[in-house]
Scaffold this motif. Sequence first.
Motif, PDB file in Angstrom:
ATOM      1  N   TYR A  51      15.106 -12.529 -21.243  1.00 30.93           N
ATOM      2  CA  TYR A  51      14.728 -11.211 -20.741  1.00 30.93           C
ATOM      3  C   TYR A  51      13.527 -11.383 -19.817  1.00 30.93           C
ATOM      4  CZ  TYR A  51      17.394  -8.897 -24.525  1.00 30.93           C
ATOM      5  OH  TYR A  51      18.383  -8.456 -25.383  1.00 30.93           O
ATOM      6  N   ASP A  52      13.590 -10.769 -18.640  1.00 25.97           N
ATOM      7  CA  ASP A  52      12.452 -10.688 -17.727  1.00 25.97           C
ATOM      8  C   ASP A  52      12.188  -9.215 -17.464  1.00 25.97           C
ATOM      9  OD1 ASP A  52      11.555 -13.474 -16.632  1.00 25.97           O
ATOM     10  OD2 ASP A  52      13.745 -13.556 -16.750  1.00 25.97           O
ATOM     11  N   ILE A  53      10.980  -8.779 -17.759  1.00 28.85           N
ATOM     12  CA  ILE A  53      10.674  -7.357 -17.835  1.00 28.85           C
ATOM     13  C   ILE A  53       9.400  -7.034 -17.070  1.00 28.85           C
ATOM     14  CG2 ILE A  53       9.894  -5.562 -19.452  1.00 28.85           C
ATOM     15  CD1 ILE A  53      11.663  -7.045 -21.583  1.00 28.85           C
ATOM     16  N   VAL A  54       9.422  -5.932 -16.339  1.00 27.18           N
ATOM     17  CA  VAL A  54       8.187  -5.309 -15.870  1.00 27.18           C
ATOM     18  C   VAL A  54       8.114  -3.947 -16.545  1.00 27.18           C
ATOM     19  CG1 VAL A  54       6.990  -4.228 -13.924  1.00 27.18           C
ATOM     20  CG2 VAL A  54       7.888  -6.539 -13.703  1.00 27.18           C
ATOM     21  N   PHE A  55       6.990  -3.690 -17.198  1.00 31.07           N
ATOM     22  CA  PHE A  55       6.798  -2.484 -17.995  1.00 31.07           C
ATOM     23  C   PHE A  55       5.566  -1.731 -17.519  1.00 31.07           C
ATOM     24  CE2 PHE A  55       4.512  -0.503 -21.545  1.00 31.07           C
ATOM     25  CZ  PHE A  55       5.466   0.386 -22.015  1.00 31.07           C
ATOM     26  N   ARG A  56       5.700  -0.429 -17.425  1.00 29.17           N
ATOM     27  CA  ARG A  56       4.573   0.442 -17.115  1.00 29.17           C
ATOM     28  C   ARG A  56       4.391   1.415 -18.279  1.00 29.17           C
ATOM     29  NH1 ARG A  56       3.440   5.534 -14.352  1.00 29.17           N
ATOM     30  NH2 ARG A  56       1.542   5.372 -13.061  1.00 29.17           N
ATOM     31  N   ALA A  57       3.208   1.434 -18.846  1.00 28.96           N
ATOM     32  CA  ALA A  57       2.927   2.285 -19.995  1.00 28.96           C
ATOM     33  C   ALA A  57       2.945   3.755 -19.607  1.00 28.96           C
ATOM     34  CB  ALA A  57       1.567   1.925 -20.587  1.00 28.96           C
ATOM     35  N   THR A  95       8.555   0.210 -11.456  1.00 30.39           N
ATOM     36  CA  THR A  95       8.528  -1.107 -12.093  1.00 30.39           C
ATOM     37  C   THR A  95       9.519  -2.076 -11.457  1.00 30.39           C
ATOM     38  OG1 THR A  95      10.144  -0.370 -13.747  1.00 30.39           O
ATOM     39  CG2 THR A  95       7.816  -0.171 -14.321  1.00 30.39           C
ATOM     40  N   ASP A  96      10.228  -1.641 -10.429  1.00 35.30           N
ATOM     41  CA  ASP A  96      11.267  -2.468  -9.820  1.00 35.30           C
ATOM     42  C   ASP A  96      10.658  -3.736  -9.223  1.00 35.30           C
ATOM     43  OD1 ASP A  96      13.755  -3.253  -9.029  1.00 35.30           O
ATOM     44  OD2 ASP A  96      13.911  -1.844  -7.358  1.00 35.30           O
ATOM     45  N   PHE A  97      11.303  -4.868  -9.429  1.00 35.53           N
ATOM     46  CA  PHE A  97      10.832  -6.121  -8.866  1.00 35.53           C
ATOM     47  C   PHE A  97      12.008  -7.011  -8.518  1.00 35.53           C
ATOM     48  CE2 PHE A  97      11.432  -7.085 -13.272  1.00 35.53           C
ATOM     49  CZ  PHE A  97      11.490  -8.452 -13.463  1.00 35.53           C
ATOM     50  N   LYS A  98      11.755  -7.939  -7.586  1.00 33.37           N
ATOM     51  CA  LYS A  98      12.805  -8.823  -7.111  1.00 33.37           C
ATOM     52  C   LYS A  98      12.802 -10.119  -7.888  1.00 33.37           C
ATOM     53  CE  LYS A  98      12.594  -6.950  -2.413  1.00 33.37           C
ATOM     54  NZ  LYS A  98      12.347  -7.248  -0.980  1.00 33.37           N
ATOM     55  N   ARG A  99      13.947 -10.775  -7.856  1.00 31.47           N
ATOM     56  CA  ARG A  99      14.056 -12.087  -8.517  1.00 31.47           C
ATOM     57  C   ARG A  99      13.156 -13.100  -7.852  1.00 31.47           C
ATOM     58  NH1 ARG A  99      20.114 -13.931  -9.614  1.00 31.47           N
ATOM     59  NH2 ARG A  99      18.875 -15.729 -10.081  1.00 31.47           N
ATOM     60  N   CYS A 130       0.815  -1.200   0.000  1.00 37.13           N
ATOM     61  CA  CYS A 130       0.000   0.000   0.000  1.00 37.13           C
ATOM     62  C   CYS A 130       0.860   1.265   0.000  1.00 37.13           C
ATOM     63  CB  CYS A 130      -0.931   0.015   1.216  1.00 37.13           C
ATOM     64  SG  CYS A 130      -2.179  -1.286   1.171  1.00 37.13           S
ATOM     65  N   THR A 131       1.990   1.211   0.679  1.00 31.01           N
ATOM     66  CA  THR A 131       2.832   2.390   0.822  1.00 31.01           C
ATOM     67  C   THR A 131       3.673   2.651  -0.411  1.00 31.01           C
ATOM     68  OG1 THR A 131       2.952   1.982   3.193  1.00 31.01           O
ATOM     69  CG2 THR A 131       4.580   3.498   2.261  1.00 31.01           C
ATOM     70  N   PHE A 132       4.291   1.601  -0.949  1.00 31.02           N
ATOM     71  CA  PHE A 132       5.266   1.795  -2.001  1.00 31.02           C
ATOM     72  C   PHE A 132       4.782   1.367  -3.386  1.00 31.02           C
ATOM     73  CE2 PHE A 132       7.723   1.230   1.940  1.00 31.02           C
ATOM     74  CZ  PHE A 132       8.362   2.441   1.957  1.00 31.02           C
ATOM     75  N   GLY A 133       3.596   0.810  -3.501  1.00 31.22           N
ATOM     76  CA  GLY A 133       3.091   0.423  -4.804  1.00 31.22           C
ATOM     77  C   GLY A 133       3.507  -0.987  -5.170  1.00 31.22           C
ATOM     78  N   PHE A 134       3.794  -1.189  -6.480  1.00 29.61           N
ATOM     79  CA  PHE A 134       4.041  -2.539  -6.986  1.00 29.61           C
ATOM     80  C   PHE A 134       5.296  -3.159  -6.396  1.00 29.61           C
ATOM     81  CE2 PHE A 134       6.215  -5.131 -10.246  1.00 29.61           C
ATOM     82  CZ  PHE A 134       5.358  -6.195 -10.234  1.00 29.61           C
ATOM     83  N   THR A 135       5.159  -4.390  -5.977  1.00 25.11           N
ATOM     84  CA  THR A 135       6.334  -5.157  -5.544  1.00 25.11           C
ATOM     85  C   THR A 135       6.083  -6.596  -5.955  1.00 25.11           C
ATOM     86  OG1 THR A 135       7.756  -4.449  -3.748  1.00 25.11           O
ATOM     87  CG2 THR A 135       6.453  -6.279  -3.319  1.00 25.11           C
ATOM     88  N   ALA A 136       7.100  -7.288  -6.393  1.00 21.96           N
ATOM     89  CA  ALA A 136       6.890  -8.662  -6.830  1.00 21.96           C
ATOM     90  C   ALA A 136       8.135  -9.481  -6.615  1.00 21.96           C
ATOM     91  CB  ALA A 136       6.514  -8.705  -8.311  1.00 21.96           C
ATOM     92  N   SER A 137       7.946 -10.738  -6.352  1.00 22.41           N
ATOM     93  CA  SER A 137       9.050 -11.676  -6.258  1.00 22.41           C
ATOM     94  C   SER A 137       8.776 -12.771  -7.265  1.00 22.41           C
ATOM     95  CB  SER A 137       9.145 -12.251  -4.848  1.00 22.41           C
ATOM     96  OG  SER A 137      10.203 -13.176  -4.773  1.00 22.41           O
ATOM     97  N   ALA A 138       9.690 -12.989  -8.199  1.00 20.90           N
ATOM     98  CA  ALA A 138       9.393 -13.922  -9.271  1.00 20.90           C
ATOM     99  C   ALA A 138      10.656 -14.600  -9.750  1.00 20.90           C
ATOM    100  CB  ALA A 138       8.733 -13.190 -10.436  1.00 20.90           C
ATOM    101  N   GLN A 139      10.512 -15.815 -10.212  1.00 24.40           N
ATOM    102  CA  GLN A 139      11.624 -16.508 -10.834  1.00 24.40           C
ATOM    103  C   GLN A 139      11.960 -15.817 -12.144  1.00 24.40           C
ATOM    104  OE1 GLN A 139      10.725 -20.453 -12.132  1.00 24.40           O
ATOM    105  NE2 GLN A 139      12.833 -20.907 -12.736  1.00 24.40           N
ATOM    106  N   VAL A 140      13.231 -15.670 -12.419  1.00 26.84           N
ATOM    107  CA  VAL A 140      13.664 -15.058 -13.667  1.00 26.84           C
ATOM    108  C   VAL A 140      14.741 -15.929 -14.300  1.00 26.84           C
ATOM    109  CG1 VAL A 140      13.177 -12.710 -12.845  1.00 26.84           C
ATOM    110  CG2 VAL A 140      15.462 -13.658 -12.563  1.00 26.84           C
TER     111      VAL A 140
END
Length: 258
Positions: free
Chosen positions: A165-171, A254-258, A15-25
Amino acid sequence: MKRTYVLPTLLVLLCTFGFTASAQVGIGAKKPKDAQMLFDGTRQMLDEKWQYWNSPRLAAEPPIKWAIQPDPAGTGTVMNSNDPAAAGGKYGAADIVTKQPFRDFRLHVEFYVSKPGGNSGVYLQNRYEIQIFDGDTTSHGIGAVINETPSPYRAYLGIGKWNAYDIVFRAARFENGVRTEKAMVTMYFNGQKVHTNQPINQVWGGKFSGIDGGNDGGKGITDTPGGIKLQAEGHDVLYRNIWIKELDLKKPDTDFKR
C-alpha cells in the motif's frame, strides 16, 4: 531596464494546485531521504518505534509479542501480527501503534497474507482502516477504506505473496472544535491507483477499533493526531518495509503520481 522573472513551471503548479508528488510505489519501494523508517525488519526498531495500543480491550502486555521471523521471500526478517492475545479475532486486544502521532503523511506498507482468510488492517491516525482481508471483495475486503469504498480486489496479488500500500493521507480539519473538512486519502495498491481523493466519513468498528470509535458511533471525530496502527486479529499476516514522510497539505488534495 525592467526585468521580468518567471517562476519555474513546477513551482507555479505547486503554488496553484497545492500538493503534488512523484514517488516510487509498490513492492520494494525505497524510503526517501526525508522520510522516517518505521519498521526495517528488526526487533530493535519494533520495540523502539511501536507500542501496544491502549484499547479498552487491551489484553497484551509489553514487550510486544509480535514475532520477528524470516521473510518467506528469503530476504531479511519480518514481523508477524499473530499475537497470542488476539486469538479468535479479538481486534483491539494486541494491536500495535507507532509511538509518534501523525497528521498529514505519505505512507508505505508491505504485507503478506500467509493463509486463506488472513485478516489484519492498516489504520491511518489510529482511526481510519485500510482493510487487509483475504477473500472478501466487498467494502469490508482487502484494500477498501473500510465500509466506505468497494475492495479494489483486482490489484491484490494473493496469499503467499508480498503486497504494498502506498498512501497519501490528509487529516480532517477543524475550526473551533468543529470538523470543517473530512479526512482524505489517495492510495496505490501494488502500483495501481485504487483510491483518489477519497473522503473518509467516520471511524468504523466501535471503541475497540481506533481513536474516536466510541464517540457518537464513530462519527464524533476529534482533532487529536494519532499513530499508524497495525491490527492483530489472530492471523499470520506479516509486515515489512514500513516508512512514512510527514506532510503539510494546505488544500484538500491528496492525489500523487507514481
